[in-house]
Design a protein around this motif. Structure first.
Motif, mmCIF file in Angstrom:
data_model
loop_
_atom_site.group_PDB
_atom_site.id
_atom_site.type_symbol
_atom_site.label_atom_id
_atom_site.label_comp_id
_atom_site.label_asym_id
_atom_site.label_seq_id
_atom_site.Cartn_x
_atom_site.Cartn_y
_atom_site.Cartn_z
ATOM 1 N N ASP A 167 -6.939 -3.676 12.952
ATOM 2 C CA ASP A 167 -8.091 -2.936 13.464
ATOM 3 C C ASP A 167 -8.072 -1.485 12.990
ATOM 4 O O ASP A 167 -9.116 -0.886 12.748
ATOM 5 C CB ASP A 167 -8.086 -2.940 15.009
ATOM 6 C CG ASP A 167 -8.433 -4.305 15.579
ATOM 7 O OD1 ASP A 167 -8.863 -5.187 14.813
ATOM 8 O OD2 ASP A 167 -8.275 -4.482 16.803
ATOM 9 N N ASP A 168 -6.893 -0.910 12.896
ATOM 10 C CA ASP A 168 -6.804 0.473 12.429
ATOM 11 C C ASP A 168 -7.210 0.581 10.968
ATOM 12 O O ASP A 168 -7.907 1.518 10.577
ATOM 13 C CB ASP A 168 -5.378 1.007 12.616
ATOM 14 C CG ASP A 168 -4.982 1.044 14.075
ATOM 15 O OD1 ASP A 168 -5.647 1.762 14.846
ATOM 16 O OD2 ASP A 168 -4.026 0.350 14.453
ATOM 17 N N PHE A 169 -6.760 -0.375 10.164
ATOM 18 C CA PHE A 169 -7.165 -0.372 8.756
ATOM 19 C C PHE A 169 -8.690 -0.491 8.628
ATOM 20 O O PHE A 169 -9.302 0.162 7.791
ATOM 21 C CB PHE A 169 -6.473 -1.518 7.997
ATOM 22 C CG PHE A 169 -5.038 -1.242 7.658
ATOM 23 C CD1 PHE A 169 -4.036 -1.395 8.602
ATOM 24 C CD2 PHE A 169 -4.665 -0.796 6.398
ATOM 25 C CE1 PHE A 169 -2.690 -1.133 8.294
ATOM 26 C CE2 PHE A 169 -3.333 -0.535 6.076
ATOM 27 C CZ PHE A 169 -2.345 -0.700 7.030
ATOM 28 N N ALA A 170 -9.287 -1.338 9.487
ATOM 29 C CA ALA A 170 -10.741 -1.527 9.425
ATOM 30 C C ALA A 170 -11.467 -0.249 9.832
ATOM 31 O O ALA A 170 -12.466 0.143 9.216
ATOM 32 C CB ALA A 170 -11.149 -2.695 10.329
ATOM 33 N N THR A 171 -10.992 0.406 10.868
ATOM 34 C CA THR A 171 -11.624 1.658 11.292
ATOM 35 C C THR A 171 -11.559 2.693 10.175
ATOM 36 O O THR A 171 -12.549 3.374 9.868
ATOM 37 C CB THR A 171 -10.916 2.219 12.549
ATOM 38 O OG1 THR A 171 -11.042 1.267 13.594
ATOM 39 C CG2 THR A 171 -11.513 3.547 12.978
ATOM 40 N N LEU A 172 -10.397 2.799 9.565
ATOM 41 C CA LEU A 172 -10.253 3.780 8.494
ATOM 42 C C LEU A 172 -11.118 3.407 7.290
ATOM 43 O O LEU A 172 -11.727 4.273 6.655
ATOM 44 C CB LEU A 172 -8.774 3.907 8.113
ATOM 45 C CG LEU A 172 -7.934 4.625 9.179
ATOM 46 C CD1 LEU A 172 -6.440 4.398 8.949
ATOM 47 C CD2 LEU A 172 -8.239 6.125 9.197
ATOM 48 N N ALA A 173 -11.204 2.112 6.988
ATOM 49 C CA ALA A 173 -12.067 1.683 5.882
ATOM 50 C C ALA A 173 -13.522 2.059 6.158
ATOM 51 O O ALA A 173 -14.266 2.449 5.254
ATOM 52 C CB ALA A 173 -11.932 0.176 5.666
ATOM 53 N N SER A 174 -13.924 1.974 7.421
ATOM 54 C CA SER A 174 -15.314 2.309 7.758
ATOM 55 C C SER A 174 -15.600 3.791 7.523
ATOM 56 O O SER A 174 -16.748 4.208 7.447
ATOM 57 C CB SER A 174 -15.615 1.928 9.209
ATOM 58 O OG SER A 174 -15.061 2.891 10.094
ATOM 59 N N HIS A 175 -14.568 4.586 7.439
ATOM 60 C CA HIS A 175 -14.727 6.008 7.118
ATOM 61 C C HIS A 175 -14.463 6.280 5.635
ATOM 62 O O HIS A 175 -14.365 7.439 5.226
ATOM 63 C CB HIS A 175 -13.773 6.852 7.964
ATOM 64 C CG HIS A 175 -14.209 6.986 9.390
ATOM 65 N ND1 HIS A 175 -15.175 7.864 9.793
ATOM 66 C CD2 HIS A 175 -13.823 6.331 10.508
ATOM 67 C CE1 HIS A 175 -15.354 7.761 11.106
ATOM 68 N NE2 HIS A 175 -14.553 6.827 11.565
ATOM 69 N N GLY A 176 -14.293 5.200 4.855
ATOM 70 C CA GLY A 176 -14.144 5.387 3.410
ATOM 71 C C GLY A 176 -12.712 5.527 2.927
ATOM 72 O O GLY A 176 -12.489 5.835 1.750
ATOM 73 N N PHE A 177 -11.758 5.312 3.819
ATOM 74 C CA PHE A 177 -10.360 5.416 3.377
ATOM 75 C C PHE A 177 -9.910 4.102 2.725
ATOM 76 O O PHE A 177 -10.133 3.022 3.285
ATOM 77 C CB PHE A 177 -9.438 5.731 4.558
ATOM 78 C CG PHE A 177 -9.612 7.112 5.108
ATOM 79 C CD1 PHE A 177 -9.110 8.220 4.416
ATOM 80 C CD2 PHE A 177 -10.278 7.338 6.309
ATOM 81 C CE1 PHE A 177 -9.273 9.508 4.926
ATOM 82 C CE2 PHE A 177 -10.446 8.623 6.818
ATOM 83 C CZ PHE A 177 -9.945 9.709 6.118
ATOM 84 N N THR A 178 -9.258 4.197 1.577
ATOM 85 C CA THR A 178 -8.695 3.016 0.926
ATOM 86 C C THR A 178 -7.341 2.687 1.557
ATOM 87 O O THR A 178 -6.792 3.480 2.326
ATOM 88 C CB THR A 178 -8.455 3.280 -0.569
ATOM 89 O OG1 THR A 178 -7.404 4.260 -0.675
ATOM 90 C CG2 THR A 178 -9.702 3.824 -1.253
ATOM 91 N N GLU A 179 -6.791 1.555 1.176
ATOM 92 C CA GLU A 179 -5.472 1.189 1.701
ATOM 93 C C GLU A 179 -4.399 2.174 1.213
ATOM 94 O O GLU A 179 -3.425 2.421 1.915
ATOM 95 C CB GLU A 179 -5.125 -0.241 1.286
ATOM 96 C CG GLU A 179 -6.145 -1.247 1.819
ATOM 97 C CD GLU A 179 -5.502 -2.463 2.461
ATOM 98 O OE1 GLU A 179 -4.367 -2.813 2.137
ATOM 99 O OE2 GLU A 179 -6.169 -3.063 3.337
ATOM 100 N N GLU A 180 -4.586 2.695 0.005
ATOM 101 C CA GLU A 180 -3.622 3.696 -0.471
ATOM 102 C C GLU A 180 -3.723 4.976 0.370
ATOM 103 O O GLU A 180 -2.716 5.632 0.643
ATOM 104 C CB GLU A 180 -3.842 4.014 -1.960
ATOM 105 C CG GLU A 180 -3.553 2.848 -2.885
ATOM 106 C CD GLU A 180 -2.182 2.219 -2.657
ATOM 107 O OE1 GLU A 180 -1.167 2.951 -2.635
ATOM 108 O OE2 GLU A 180 -2.136 0.978 -2.477
ATOM 109 N N ASP A 181 -4.941 5.328 0.759
ATOM 110 C CA ASP A 181 -5.106 6.499 1.629
ATOM 111 C C ASP A 181 -4.388 6.272 2.962
ATOM 112 O O ASP A 181 -3.771 7.186 3.520
ATOM 113 C CB ASP A 181 -6.590 6.757 1.916
ATOM 114 C CG ASP A 181 -7.404 7.066 0.676
ATOM 115 O OD1 ASP A 181 -6.811 7.453 -0.365
ATOM 116 O OD2 ASP A 181 -8.645 6.904 0.733
ATOM 117 N N VAL A 182 -4.514 5.046 3.479
ATOM 118 C CA VAL A 182 -3.861 4.741 4.754
ATOM 119 C C VAL A 182 -2.350 4.927 4.622
ATOM 120 O O VAL A 182 -1.687 5.512 5.487
ATOM 121 C CB VAL A 182 -4.196 3.301 5.217
ATOM 122 C CG1 VAL A 182 -3.440 2.973 6.494
ATOM 123 C CG2 VAL A 182 -5.704 3.162 5.424
#
Lengths: 191, 191, 191, 191, 191, 191
Positions: C142-157
């Motif tokens: 869920d955290d990855f999805a929230t961050l993706a919704s703000h445009g963050f890639t997995e590398e950004d995470v």
């Protein structure tokens, strides 16, 4: 006057030594209630704080507004319980029973307001009051939206927050001073 | 007047619409400081609460007593930081720097008062202020004894507790209203 | 060299006694900054840890990537504040002000990033950084999805998480060693 | 190579695509252990972080010093357990069993080190490691004195703190990446 | 009989001194398991509590119902881990490995069930068990709805809650009595 | 029979449908108290759990021992309050008032036992009961020594711990089932 050790760990002033306005306020509450709630005696030793405290109290608890008197007392009892303020839970529990004309409500709200016989709207009000009391730094627009969905205006939100915050102050003073609830409070409003 | 969104999420009243005593207090602080700290504008929309709030503030912060003005501000900064109150940390950080004539002290106390360049007596004072703020229900005679060993009287203990409790109220109001620190505060007293 | 008690509770080595690569790194930062940040002196007494620490630091803070330099410093300040790391809040607060060219941002983020003048995307970034710092064991898809919704890639995470984790290490070392922020940091970037 | 979903939620690089020094380190551990611990594969996708991570690891875990190898692993297991790091508890539990030549110790330390069959000195070491992990901002000279009373030097204190801090970083990376313990670890050292 | 210090900090009764029904139960488990799990010896010194404890245990763990035996043990391990009950994590970890015929599952669930190789339905079951264990006062109809969405009936919810609550009792008794896991448990079911 | 929604969120069985021993126990308590406490009706739907629960209850609350009946009820009220168990605080508050022949004691203990009109020995007893309830994993020989200094034997310590643990179970069942206190409890023993 009662033995001051029944009032607080700080010495309690004699009524005759108090400034006139402070004494008058105390005599008025005594006449109305039949006894002097200990919070008045504890704070009276510091007249400027006494005046500010009760001015703040009245500004929040006696003002017009959408929250009923009983709802305001619910906020006091619900937030004072996790703050473990014996004086506030017992004294405002009594006032809540009287305002709500319900002998059971105060003990329910003090123990776990989520299980009390109150409305969903009131539970939302108390959820917010508890959040303000415990982690106000997390309050966000989502909280305003949730409260609006239950019909609370922005002024109501301020009222809930301010009552929670003011009694948070009161809870801390009472715990540090070992303020004791008057015996009269325990049985009031139990029908 | 500044854009109200720079002040708080609640609308800010025009000075001309305020009761005279409230306006006078605001104009006096503006004359002294060169700007109006936002807490005055946020609370002014509720004059009775404004009056009680500042009366309480003055009763604690301007009263005579053994705690220096700088020490009182230390209490504000140290307790407002775990409460995550941006307004209080920034605004009272500025006042602390000025009162203590020390450009570094506020940031130290805000980050971790246990590591600040203050006396052991002041650290004991802040330990107690933090305990009152976070778990007043655990305050006991042991705390009074510890403070006495550092030379604090019982009146000093009341002062520490009351300042901690009052700014706990202030922290909660500021967080719920999104009260913004005026830009002027950030650089004040940095020498 | 400054009195070592202004640096840390552990003794600080003389520059001449350090291995050449460690001394060179310190002299380079001194030339660039005009002073030696105390973290270099504190860690220099253990050259292998010094090398690994700064290699890790550089791998996260100087690498290419979508997070701006200012955003990386925001993560440091936002997570170091609840960890009550005086050194990191003060020193990286200075760097954040400089990177963001904003004299107010560091004090806002340190006090309560939720109320800072930053974007919603940046608040989501900091929500996640704080979650990694405080309860990484609850991080989920869920955290990855929230961050993706703000445009963050997995590398950004990964970047956000690793910066949060690395400075969590730094916060603990600084608190145990009583690492003191250099006086120069307090006023840097305040415009 | 194993299915990467058994390693982590992030893709795992092929050994052939890695920089030579990273691949060499991985092949060396594989030769020594008979398998590649997943932490090497997870971090290898970021070679600079890989190098810094293992340099830091080695600087703390392989250095000379008063703490035995088994004691260093105890610190890892005891602090990784409240951080709920599955990889670290399982993998370093295995290493602890081997280092201590004790098939029971790791499960005891992971569950509640206060009840483990270890010395009082080791319990004091772990009390401190847990304090550094959970609330390093409260570490004070009292902690140094307690540890000294158990025979720990100031360098030992640094070692304990740094190991606790470093594996705090490791715990966070492992939780965010869903790093999986290799099946081999579970049974190692159980005698 | 083993040295009682390997069993608990309270003295352990001789089997011959026990009431017949208590002794019979102990001999039956010894025959089945090959050793006497220490919980039987610790509780046997108080026969009435022994009888009630095991009657409750059997009523929850041996009853028919939708939860598999392995799932019931998962609940025990997942909730005993944050309660830091060494006896329950080790002993029920062994039983979980056997019930689930999986040598890895117990260590995974003990370290962080959110990362364990179990189904989403089982994770939802454990989320609820953990909530009951840690903050049952927040359980609401939302929790029943979430569990229903995973196919759990209201009777299943009761089962999960009761197992979590019962082993919460067991965790506390074990921690206060320093109940030691028998060495046999550590290696059982590891295949 | 009362509307089951006044009893719990789970359906309540008809007395006639219950096994004879369960019904007999319920009729006996009804004859003694004048009403059926809801905990009997809620648990009766699961006769095996009912029998084990009340056997455990009786083994702890009715056994001989140094703790008075009132002291045992103090433990129940003091630990049920932070667990926010409405049923237990209200029902056992009533029993405490009756056992102690003191109309004020239950509300004091529920709000903050540290401020209640009880002996220092009783406060030490409740400190320990709260520790068992909230963090039993930290219980150590120091706690046994503190309790011994107040005259508690090791058997008394077991009693305190077991009562705290058993009502922790009860609190969780009551919160999950929404067990409602009977109206009769609120006013009992208020004199």
């Amino acid at each position: 006057m009662t033995d001051s050790t029944d009032v607080s760990r700080f010495p309690t002033p004699a009524l005759d030594d108090l400034p006139e306005d402070v004494r008058d306020r105390i005599l008025a509450v005594q006449e109305k209630s039949g006894f002097i709630p200990n919070v008045f005696l504890v704070l009276a030793r510091r007249p400027d704080e006494f005046r500010a405290f009760f001015a703040y109290h009245d500004a929040l608890m006696d003002k017009p507004g959408n929250l009923t008197k009983a709802e305001r007392e619910m906020i006091v009892v619900a937030t004072s319980s996790p703050n473990q303020c014996q004086y506030c839970v017992v004294a405002h529990g009594a006032i809540l029973r009287i305002r709500a004309k319900d002998p059971l409500i105060a003990d329910q709200v003090a123990a776990n307001y989520r299980k009390a016989d109150i409305t969903d709207r009131q539970k939302a009000m108390l959820d917010f009051a508890i959040k303000v009391s415990g982690e106000a730094y997390r309050v966000s627009e989502d909280d305003f939206a949730t409260l609006a969905s239950h019909g609370f205006t922005e002024e109501d939100v301020w009222d809930i927050a301010a009552i929670s915050a003011f009694f948070g102050l009161s809870n801390r003073i009472a715990n540090v001073t070992n303020m004791k609830p008057n015996p009269e409070f325990y049985g009031m409003g139990r029908g």
